[in-house]
Design a protein around this motif. Sequence first.
Motif, PDB file in Angstrom:
ATOM      1  N   CYS A  70      70.469  54.242 109.895  1.00 17.43           N
ATOM      2  CA  CYS A  70      70.783  53.135 110.801  1.00 17.43           C
ATOM      3  C   CYS A  70      72.081  52.460 110.359  1.00 17.43           C
ATOM      4  N   PRO A  71      73.047  52.333 111.256  1.00 17.73           N
ATOM      5  CA  PRO A  71      74.268  51.598 110.917  1.00 17.73           C
ATOM      6  C   PRO A  71      73.929  50.129 110.622  1.00 17.73           C
ATOM      7  N   ALA A  72      74.574  49.561 109.640  1.00 24.04           N
ATOM      8  CA  ALA A  72      74.298  48.185 109.224  1.00 24.04           C
ATOM      9  C   ALA A  72      74.389  47.201 110.388  1.00 24.04           C
ATOM     10  N   GLU A  73      75.332  47.430 111.302  1.00 20.21           N
ATOM     11  CA  GLU A  73      75.537  46.473 112.396  1.00 20.21           C
ATOM     12  C   GLU A  73      74.410  46.484 113.430  1.00 20.21           C
ATOM     13  N   THR A  74      73.544  47.497 113.414  1.00 19.45           N
ATOM     14  CA  THR A  74      72.446  47.534 114.384  1.00 19.45           C
ATOM     15  C   THR A  74      71.078  47.287 113.748  1.00 19.45           C
ATOM     16  N   GLU A  75      71.033  47.082 112.437  1.00 18.92           N
ATOM     17  CA  GLU A  75      69.742  46.921 111.767  1.00 18.92           C
ATOM     18  C   GLU A  75      68.924  45.771 112.360  1.00 18.92           C
ATOM     19  N   GLY A  76      69.542  44.630 112.591  1.00 17.53           N
ATOM     20  CA  GLY A  76      68.819  43.484 113.148  1.00 17.53           C
ATOM     21  C   GLY A  76      68.221  43.790 114.509  1.00 17.53           C
ATOM     22  N   GLN A  77      68.977  44.460 115.357  1.00 23.82           N
ATOM     23  CA  GLN A  77      68.488  44.816 116.686  1.00 23.82           C
ATOM     24  C   GLN A  77      67.313  45.785 116.597  1.00 23.82           C
ATOM     25  N   GLU A  80      64.231  43.873 115.452  1.00 29.35           N
ATOM     26  CA  GLU A  80      63.715  43.046 116.550  1.00 29.35           C
ATOM     27  C   GLU A  80      62.989  43.895 117.590  1.00 29.35           C
ATOM     28  N   ALA A  81      63.536  45.056 117.896  1.00 32.57           N
ATOM     29  CA  ALA A  81      62.898  45.943 118.879  1.00 32.57           C
ATOM     30  C   ALA A  81      61.530  46.406 118.378  1.00 32.57           C
ATOM     31  N   TRP A  82      61.433  46.780 117.094  1.00 31.41           N
ATOM     32  CA  TRP A  82      60.141  47.191 116.556  1.00 31.41           C
ATOM     33  C   TRP A  82      59.169  46.023 116.501  1.00 31.41           C
ATOM     34  N   SER A  83      59.654  44.836 116.189  1.00 29.87           N
ATOM     35  CA  SER A  83      58.775  43.663 116.175  1.00 29.87           C
ATOM     36  C   SER A  83      58.166  43.442 117.559  1.00 29.87           C
TER      37      SER A  83
END
Length: 96
Positions: A70-77, A80-83
């Motif tokens: 996973c690219p660092a810039e998309t980790e938060g997204q 959140e999607a899995w949550s």
Amino acid sequence: MWDIRITRVFAAPRAEVHRAFAAPGQIDATFTEASGSDLLAGEAGGMRLRVEFHDEPDDRTRLILIQGPCPAETEGQVREAWSASFTQLDKVLARH
């Protein structure tokens, strides 16, 4: 880039969590490997996906999800999607 690892405990037996997680339309993923109700593996969002299901006391299930790289810039997204997916899965499991 690195793998994302998420652990979540669901208040349902392992086979039930596995069945609900793998149900068509529940998760936007393509599963190419399965091992009983212990493991699903495949791809989601262009990344490798591995989902392990473990028994916990009191008929609960510990789910370990590993997705990447996973690219660092998309980790938060991605987290959140899995949550949001896990919240939906909780609702599905509560109906059973």
